[in-house]
Design a protein around this motif. Structure first.
Motif, PDB file in Angstrom:
ATOM      1  N   ALA B  32      70.438  87.073  -1.780  1.00  0.00           N
ATOM      2  CA  ALA B  32      69.366  86.641  -2.691  1.00  0.00           C
ATOM      3  C   ALA B  32      68.076  86.519  -1.886  1.00  0.00           C
ATOM      4  O   ALA B  32      68.082  85.981  -0.778  1.00  0.00           O
ATOM      5  CB  ALA B  32      69.724  85.304  -3.323  1.00  0.00           C
ATOM      6  N   VAL B  33      66.988  87.038  -2.425  1.00  0.00           N
ATOM      7  CA  VAL B  33      65.749  87.061  -1.643  1.00  0.00           C
ATOM      8  C   VAL B  33      65.216  85.638  -1.468  1.00  0.00           C
ATOM      9  O   VAL B  33      64.916  84.947  -2.452  1.00  0.00           O
ATOM     10  CB  VAL B  33      64.698  87.972  -2.299  1.00  0.00           C
ATOM     11  N   GLY B  34      65.157  85.232  -0.219  1.00  0.00           N
ATOM     12  CA  GLY B  34      64.665  83.893   0.109  1.00  0.00           C
ATOM     13  C   GLY B  34      63.581  83.967   1.163  1.00  0.00           C
ATOM     14  O   GLY B  34      63.668  84.757   2.096  1.00  0.00           O
ATOM     15  N   CYS B  35      62.563  83.155   0.989  1.00  0.00           N
ATOM     16  CA  CYS B  35      61.376  83.268   1.847  1.00  0.00           C
ATOM     17  C   CYS B  35      60.908  81.905   2.338  1.00  0.00           C
ATOM     18  O   CYS B  35      61.226  80.866   1.757  1.00  0.00           O
ATOM     19  CB  CYS B  35      60.203  83.898   1.086  1.00  0.00           C
ATOM     20  N   PRO B 102      68.556  91.843   0.419  1.00  0.00           N
ATOM     21  CA  PRO B 102      69.639  92.822   0.388  1.00  0.00           C
ATOM     22  C   PRO B 102      69.617  93.719   1.630  1.00  0.00           C
ATOM     23  O   PRO B 102      68.562  94.232   2.009  1.00  0.00           O
ATOM     24  CB  PRO B 102      69.360  93.621  -0.892  1.00  0.00           C
ATOM     25  N   GLY B 103      70.781  93.857   2.247  1.00  0.00           N
ATOM     26  CA  GLY B 103      70.905  94.709   3.426  1.00  0.00           C
ATOM     27  C   GLY B 103      70.646  94.007   4.738  1.00  0.00           C
ATOM     28  O   GLY B 103      70.835  94.588   5.813  1.00  0.00           O
ATOM     29  N   ARG B 104      70.224  92.764   4.673  1.00  0.00           N
ATOM     30  CA  ARG B 104      69.833  92.050   5.893  1.00  0.00           C
ATOM     31  C   ARG B 104      70.961  92.012   6.921  1.00  0.00           C
ATOM     32  O   ARG B 104      70.720  92.194   8.120  1.00  0.00           O
ATOM     33  CB  ARG B 104      69.423  90.631   5.514  1.00  0.00           C
ATOM     34  N   ASP B 105      72.211  91.807   6.441  1.00  0.00           N
ATOM     35  CA  ASP B 105      73.320  91.672   7.381  1.00  0.00           C
ATOM     36  C   ASP B 105      73.627  92.977   8.110  1.00  0.00           C
ATOM     37  O   ASP B 105      74.316  92.976   9.126  1.00  0.00           O
ATOM     38  CB  ASP B 105      74.578  91.181   6.656  1.00  0.00           C
ATOM     39  N   LEU B 106      73.139  94.090   7.588  1.00  0.00           N
ATOM     40  CA  LEU B 106      73.405  95.385   8.216  1.00  0.00           C
ATOM     41  C   LEU B 106      72.373  95.706   9.297  1.00  0.00           C
ATOM     42  O   LEU B 106      72.526  96.682  10.032  1.00  0.00           O
ATOM     43  CB  LEU B 106      73.392  96.493   7.157  1.00  0.00           C
ATOM     44  N   LEU B 107      71.307  94.917   9.365  1.00  0.00           N
ATOM     45  CA  LEU B 107      70.216  95.230  10.294  1.00  0.00           C
ATOM     46  C   LEU B 107      70.492  94.596  11.652  1.00  0.00           C
ATOM     47  O   LEU B 107      69.904  93.591  12.027  1.00  0.00           O
ATOM     48  CB  LEU B 107      68.880  94.748   9.727  1.00  0.00           C
ATOM     49  N   ALA B 121      66.455  96.228   1.648  1.00  0.00           N
ATOM     50  CA  ALA B 121      65.393  96.099   0.645  1.00  0.00           C
ATOM     51  C   ALA B 121      64.002  96.280   1.250  1.00  0.00           C
ATOM     52  O   ALA B 121      63.002  96.233   0.527  1.00  0.00           O
ATOM     53  CB  ALA B 121      65.486  94.735  -0.035  1.00  0.00           C
ATOM     54  N   ILE B 122      63.934  96.486   2.552  1.00  0.00           N
ATOM     55  CA  ILE B 122      62.621  96.659   3.183  1.00  0.00           C
ATOM     56  C   ILE B 122      61.973  97.949   2.679  1.00  0.00           C
ATOM     57  O   ILE B 122      62.577  99.015   2.726  1.00  0.00           O
ATOM     58  CB  ILE B 122      62.759  96.661   4.722  1.00  0.00           C
ATOM     59  N   ASP B 123      60.759  97.818   2.149  1.00  0.00           N
ATOM     60  CA  ASP B 123      60.065  98.959   1.563  1.00  0.00           C
ATOM     61  C   ASP B 123      59.321  99.783   2.601  1.00  0.00           C
ATOM     62  O   ASP B 123      59.114 100.983   2.432  1.00  0.00           O
ATOM     63  CB  ASP B 123      59.005  98.472   0.551  1.00  0.00           C
ATOM     64  N   GLU B 144      68.717  91.399  16.225  1.00  0.00           N
ATOM     65  CA  GLU B 144      69.415  90.628  15.167  1.00  0.00           C
ATOM     66  C   GLU B 144      68.474  89.597  14.534  1.00  0.00           C
ATOM     67  O   GLU B 144      68.887  88.501  14.169  1.00  0.00           O
ATOM     68  CB  GLU B 144      70.677  89.901  15.672  1.00  0.00           C
ATOM     69  N   HIS B 145      67.214  89.970  14.441  1.00  0.00           N
ATOM     70  CA  HIS B 145      66.238  89.022  13.885  1.00  0.00           C
ATOM     71  C   HIS B 145      65.163  89.837  13.167  1.00  0.00           C
ATOM     72  O   HIS B 145      64.198  90.285  13.779  1.00  0.00           O
ATOM     73  CB  HIS B 145      65.631  88.177  15.014  1.00  0.00           C
ATOM     74  N   VAL B 146      65.365  90.030  11.882  1.00  0.00           N
ATOM     75  CA  VAL B 146      64.455  90.867  11.102  1.00  0.00           C
ATOM     76  C   VAL B 146      63.870  90.009   9.982  1.00  0.00           C
ATOM     77  O   VAL B 146      64.586  89.534   9.109  1.00  0.00           O
ATOM     78  CB  VAL B 146      65.201  92.091  10.521  1.00  0.00           C
TER      79      VAL B 146
END
Lengths: 577, 183
Positions: B32-35, B102-107, B121-123, B144-146
């Motif tokens: 879930a997109v959290g900022c 979305p996809g953060r864990d794959l980065l 989800a990075i555009d 491991e920090h994006v």
């Protein structure tokens, strides 16, 4: 009342103290306060008085108080440099003393070395002056600020040809760190201690970016000015350190410091220390050059771009960006000078370690360092004088002259011994005048043709990395002086750009250039920048502003010795209306 | 909908911890997109601080950890203004630093710029001090920090030149702390 007769023998190089008891209404001091008489035409006694008034903030002396547009500027002071110090040959009438105003010792919670360790190294690497700046904080305020003083006094005694100031690294309320230092005298410790206890952001819990904390920073500068005025201390200066590192020195705060006490708050680090921090692993820390590895936080100025958190050719974004924040300050016609320092805490590849059984909190210091025998490649600092140098044109070898030179902006900086000497003069073209040098203002007839004469003594000998650096190019940067900024948070100025580049490509001998400003019909300033030409890129404000500026440093792979720059402070040219 | 919440966190790690706590208590998926969002000093002397926002599927009841919050027109708690600022920045995609997406864990490890964009989800990827985005085959060392940011309505990862001709996120994982003596 004391006439201050050499109450400390480290003052022994001076010509004597100002014995000023007059106030500004005293007729005897009239010539000193008559600013239509240039410094150079005053008899020595009156010149001495005028300097005292300036230091005390009692004179609205042209540049330092009102800015170049606010009054008659200072003419170049006639000088009689002494031969004390390091046997330095005077150039352009001044002894150019290399120095460093940002140095830590075992009295910092993240330090290790004795005062004398730093001073002996700085002296060996050619420094004529140094400022010991341990971190402000509760422990330092309670213990360190007192305990470090005898060590500094002893260092002055044992290393006679380097001046050692006591200062501290102030946690500026609501902002970054800054160097605060004072001229030696009986009041140096008690004044620094009171300042730290009353105005340090860490001691006072005043680090967050609130208007109340910003006001406390100004109050701290006012305290220093008052201490000078009341002659608790002979002199005091403040310079902002690593100003862009965390984005927390907003443009309006910098303007606020400068405008509140222009004789105290005189500048900032154009380049931060920790210049070895970008040396790649395993031979270095492999981090950000200058330890610029931060990112915006809640206290950061929201307008700063992401680039501002990085260094460019080892220099802070405020200084490295042509037409950027520093230029926007200069375009106001008010002094704000740049410096370059080591910020030495723990030196790259040094084999020593903190003294065993240290209890910093109880003792305010670490025990003396010991030999460990393991090179510390995780440290990103150079010894004072080894890489970063702030060259001050001093009228003689004295504490007072160094502070006066810094305040006057008679300052240029370099990395890695890129050049040996720099003489710059702005003058009416072809008139045979001597003109004025760095930090000063040239007054000319409106429309007069003006030229900038540049004489550079190239490196000529190996630096401390064992090569003779070659100067590839010198850039002249020029901008209009447009008066006080309407927006106190402005950090660009539209007219400043690189106006001329001179190719050099040599590493020994002397080179001279003349840049023709042409007919000057409006207030302008000029400053210089030079490079070894190893790395470059168009400036952040475009190639039309700066076609070959410093390049953003590579995180984890920034060899400081293969990306060398020098920067000068500006000269103003002011046509009469 | 976007839930904004604010406990007056003074640091980004503190705010990120809160973000994860609230997401977990709401039972939201990890992507879930959290900022995080910066809230400036307040008129009554409130310190600048960090508020949070989370994309939620619809009206939710914020958990107790979110002491002040804003959701739609609803406001609760003393720092509701900061919560509302966070929610508005996120909703408009005009401000904020994105922690979960979305996809953060794959980065992880080293990825090409193209892989990074297609796998998450990075555009957009930008390079500091460079007018052009990197080519798709340029490698990015994630550490491991994006943490992308909202810029121009796009989830944008700012990068900087790193060793070996690669790029790395401009935000360094563990910035050197302020070295002052805080004892």
């Amino acid at each position: 009342m004391s006439h201050g007769h050499h109450h400390h023998h480290e003052h022994g190089h001076e010509h004597g103290h100002d014995h000023v008891h007059e106030d500004l209404g005293d007729n005897e001091a009239a010539p000193a306060r008559d600013l239509s008489i240039p410094d150079g035409e005053l008899p020595p006694g009156q010149l001495s008085r005028r300097r005292m008034f300036r230091r005390a903030g009692l004179l609205g002396a042209g540049l330092t108080a009102a800015g170049v547009l606010g009054g008659q500027g200072q003419a170049a002071a006639a000088t009689t440099p002494g031969n004390e110090g390091r046997g330095r040959e005077p150039r352009d009438g001044y002894q150019w003393l290399a120095g460093d105003h940002h140095i830590h010792t075992q009295y910092s919670s993240d330090g290790i070395y004795r005062v004398i360790d730093q001073v002996r190294h700085g002296n060996a690497y050619g420094l004529g002056w140094m400022v010991i700046t341990d971190h402000g904080g509760a422990t330092h305020a309670k213990i360190g600020v007192d305990k470090v003083n005898p060590d500094i006094v002893a260092a002055r005694e044992s290393v006679k040809d380097t001046l050692v100031f006591q200062g501290l690294e102030w946690n500026i309320p609501a902002a970054e760190h800054g160097t605060v230092f004072v001229a030696p005298g009986r009041g140096e410790v008690e004044t620094l201690k009171e300042f730290e206890n009353s105005f340090d952001g860490s001691v006072k819990g005043a680090s967050s970016n609130t208007p109340q904390n910003e006001a406390l920073a100004i109050a701290g500068l006012n305290f220093l000015a008052d201490a000078v005025r009341k002659r608790r201390i002979p002199d005091a200066l403040f310079l902002a350190n690593h100003p862009s590192r965390k984005g927390i020195d907003s443009p309006h705060e910098i303007r606020g410091w400068r405008d509140a006490q222009p004789s105290i708050a005189v500048g900032m680090e154009g380049a931060p220390g920790h210049q070895a921090a970008g040396i790649p692993k395993p031979n270095g820390p492999g981090g950000g050059r200058g330890i610029y590895d931060s990112n915006p936080g809640p206290d950061s100025f929201p307008g700063y771009p992401a680039e501002s958190y990085k260094t460019f050719g080892g220099f802070d974004w405020m200084t490295a960006t042509v037409g950027g924040l520093w230029d926007s300050l200069l375009a106001e016609g008010k002094p704000w000078w740049i410096t370059a320092n080591s910020d030495a805490h723990w030196v790259h590849a040094d084999t020593s370690d903190r003294g065993p059984n240290s209890d910093f909190n109880a003792n305010g210091r670490y025990e003396d360092p010991i030999y460990k025998g393991v090179a510390n490649f995780g440290s990103g600092d150079f010894w004072p004088g080894y890489y970063s140098r702030t060259h001050v044109g001093a009228e003689d070898f004295s504490y007072r002259a160094v502070m006066d030179g810094l305040r006057a902006g008679r300052v240029w900086v370099d990395h890695g011994g890129l050049i040996s000497a720099l003489v710059v003069r702005a003058r009416a073209a072809g008139a045979g005048q001597r003109g004025v040098t760095l930090g000063d203002t040239l007054h000319v007839r409106r429309g007069a043709r003006v030229e900038l004469a540049i004489e550079i003594t190239l490196a000529g000998r190996p630096n401390w990395a064992q090569f003779v650096p070659a100067l590839a190019r010198v850039d002249v940067i020029q901008g209009d002086v447009t008066g006080p900024a309407a927006d106190k948070d402005a950090f660009t100025t539209p007219s400043t750009k690189v106006v001329k580049s001179f190719e050099v490509g040599r590493n020994s001998g002397t080179v001279t250039f003349t840049y023709q400003l042409g007919a000057v019909d409006r207030p302008v300033y000029v400053r210089l920048r030079g490079t070894d030409g190893k790395r470059g890129a168009p400036g952040l404000l475009g190639a039309a502003v700066d076609p070959n500026g410093p390049q953003i440093d590579v995180y984890g792979d920034a060899d400081p010795w293969n990306d060398l720059w020098f920067y000068s402070n500006p000269i103003w040219v002011l046509p009469r209306r | 909908m976007i839930l904004g919440f604010d406990t007056g966190a003074r640091t980004l790690p503190e705010a990120e911890h809160l973000l994860h706590t609230v997401a977990r208590e709401l039972g939201l998926p990890g992507d879930a997109v959290g900022c995080t969002h910066f809230v400036p000093a307040g008129p009554a002397g409130e310190e600048p601080h960090v508020a949070c926002s989370l994309a939620v599927p619809g009206p939710v009841t914020p958990p107790p950890a979110a002491t002040s919050w804003a959701l739609g027109d609803a406001r609760t708690g003393p720092l509701a203004a900061g919560a509302a600022l966070a929610a508005a920045e996120h909703a408009d995609r005009r401000g904020g630093r994105i922690v979960t997406f979305p996809g953060r864990d794959l980065l992880t490890g080293t990825l090409s710029a193209g892989e990074l964009r297609s796998g998450s989800a990075i555009d957009r990827v930008l390079v500091l001090a460079s007018p052009d985005p990197p080519a798709d085959d340029v490698l990015i060392v994630t550490n491991e920090h994006v943490r992308p940011v909202w810029r121009d309505g796009l989830m944008t990862l700012l990068t900087m030149p790193a060793a070996g001709g690669r790029l790395a996120p401009a935000e360094v994982p563990n910035p050197t702390p302020c070295c002052a003596d805080h004892t």
